[in-house]
Design a protein around this motif. Sequence first.
Motif, PDB file in Angstrom:
ATOM      1  N   VAL A  16       0.842  -1.201   0.000  1.00 25.56           N
ATOM      2  CA  VAL A  16       0.000   0.000   0.000  1.00 25.56           C
ATOM      3  C   VAL A  16       0.874   1.246   0.000  1.00 25.56           C
ATOM      4  N   ARG A  17       1.912   1.252   0.842  1.00 27.92           N
ATOM      5  CA  ARG A  17       2.814   2.406   0.869  1.00 27.92           C
ATOM      6  C   ARG A  17       3.496   2.580  -0.488  1.00 27.92           C
ATOM      7  N   LEU A  18       3.936   1.483  -1.086  1.00 33.72           N
ATOM      8  CA  LEU A  18       4.628   1.565  -2.369  1.00 33.72           C
ATOM      9  C   LEU A  18       3.715   2.206  -3.430  1.00 33.72           C
ATOM     10  N   ALA A  27       1.302  -3.395  -7.422  1.00 32.63           N
ATOM     11  CA  ALA A  27       2.425  -3.760  -6.548  1.00 32.63           C
ATOM     12  C   ALA A  27       2.205  -5.189  -6.078  1.00 32.63           C
ATOM     13  N   PHE A  28       3.267  -5.921  -5.900  1.00 32.31           N
ATOM     14  CA  PHE A  28       3.167  -7.293  -5.423  1.00 32.31           C
ATOM     15  C   PHE A  28       4.503  -7.687  -4.794  1.00 32.31           C
ATOM     16  N   GLY A  42       3.144 -13.740  -2.566  1.00 28.30           N
ATOM     17  CA  GLY A  42       1.961 -14.044  -1.761  1.00 28.30           C
ATOM     18  C   GLY A  42       0.964 -12.915  -1.654  1.00 28.30           C
ATOM     19  N   GLU A  43       1.392 -11.673  -1.948  1.00 31.30           N
ATOM     20  CA  GLU A  43       0.491 -10.536  -1.798  1.00 31.30           C
ATOM     21  C   GLU A  43       0.467  -9.698  -3.068  1.00 31.30           C
ATOM     22  N   LEU A  44      -0.741  -9.326  -3.490  1.00 31.54           N
ATOM     23  CA  LEU A  44      -0.939  -8.506  -4.681  1.00 31.54           C
ATOM     24  C   LEU A  44      -1.756  -7.275  -4.302  1.00 31.54           C
ATOM     25  N   SER A  45      -1.443  -6.147  -4.922  1.00 30.59           N
ATOM     26  CA  SER A  45      -2.216  -4.926  -4.706  1.00 30.59           C
ATOM     27  C   SER A  45      -2.407  -4.233  -6.053  1.00 30.59           C
ATOM     28  N   GLY A  46      -3.650  -4.070  -6.462  1.00 32.91           N
ATOM     29  CA  GLY A  46      -3.937  -3.437  -7.745  1.00 32.91           C
ATOM     30  C   GLY A  46      -3.949  -4.384  -8.916  1.00 32.91           C
ATOM     31  N   LEU A  52      -0.032 -13.691 -11.000  1.00 29.11           N
ATOM     32  CA  LEU A  52       1.249 -13.549 -10.304  1.00 29.11           C
ATOM     33  C   LEU A  52       1.279 -14.276  -8.965  1.00 29.11           C
ATOM     34  N   ARG A  53       0.116 -14.496  -8.383  1.00 22.50           N
ATOM     35  CA  ARG A  53       0.059 -15.089  -7.051  1.00 22.50           C
ATOM     36  C   ARG A  53       0.638 -16.505  -7.047  1.00 22.50           C
ATOM     37  N   GLY A  54       1.484 -16.763  -6.094  1.00 26.97           N
ATOM     38  CA  GLY A  54       2.053 -18.097  -5.936  1.00 26.97           C
ATOM     39  C   GLY A  54       3.299 -18.364  -6.747  1.00 26.97           C
TER      40      GLY A  54
END
Length: 312
Positions: A16-18, A27-28, A42-46, A52-54
Amino acid sequence: MSADGADAVEMRAALVRLRRGTGLPVAFGGLMAGGTGSVRIGELSGAVTGALRGLAIATGNGLGGKALALSRPCAVTDYPVSRHISHEYDAAVAAEGLLSVLAVPVVVRRRVRGVLYGALRTAQPLGDRTLGEAVAAARDVEQALVVRDEARALLAAVAGAGAAGSVAGGVAGSVAGGVAGSVAGAGGPAAGSGPGAAVGSAAWEEVREAHGALRALAPRVMDPALREELLAVCGRLASATAPPPVRDVGLTPREVDVLACVATGATNAVTAERLGLRPETVKAYLRSAMRKLGAHTRLEAVVASRRAGLLP
């Protein structure tokens, strides 16, 4: 909260900050999977897909793998055609429609622990300010990992010292029993003279040092379960051989934190640094604690806190 759960919270906050700091829409990231030598995303944002997950990012492979191998940030302007990286992950990157991508390694004590990515769906250069904000987000993760590592190391030291017969009887078992058996049994904090008293005194100083370090560290721990574990150990250490408190003096947790640091000989400036406070704030907490304890000096406050069972 499990370690994996804490990792997810820290990573999500960093992503979130990125995104906020860079303006990048995607961002991931992820941390090293235990024993595999690779980072698992493990984490995706947007993201608009789960492609991309995993993904398991091996050192040296792709943009993230290059950042891992070099232990420094890397970026490409047009991912699919870049000649500066290998292309093991092109299918997932293409599915998400990413072109300009940066990758920043998460490095703790010279060991790579993970990687953060930021990306655009257009091919354009990513400037220094964007890279700087991404690095700052990675530093957040690094700091959280440092704090957690320190917390677990202190808990292990307290538990391990009990097995060695010097500080505590174990976190999961009875810390208080371990201290009573090994410290008080060796002479206790107020024992007389002789070799037994020397051993007891030295062990008790270890208890006080551990207690002060744990109190200072607990407020910085994001994982609530780990934070509660730290505070529980502090309580057991403080009450290990202390007499039952005569009255409840009503100190706040922060006042106890300050007194725990003062009890180790720390100055107001050092206490402020350890607790992440301003020196003036430390003075205010100390004055308030002294008033509640009926103490006129720092030493009197520490002694009164020990008698009340608040400090070991």
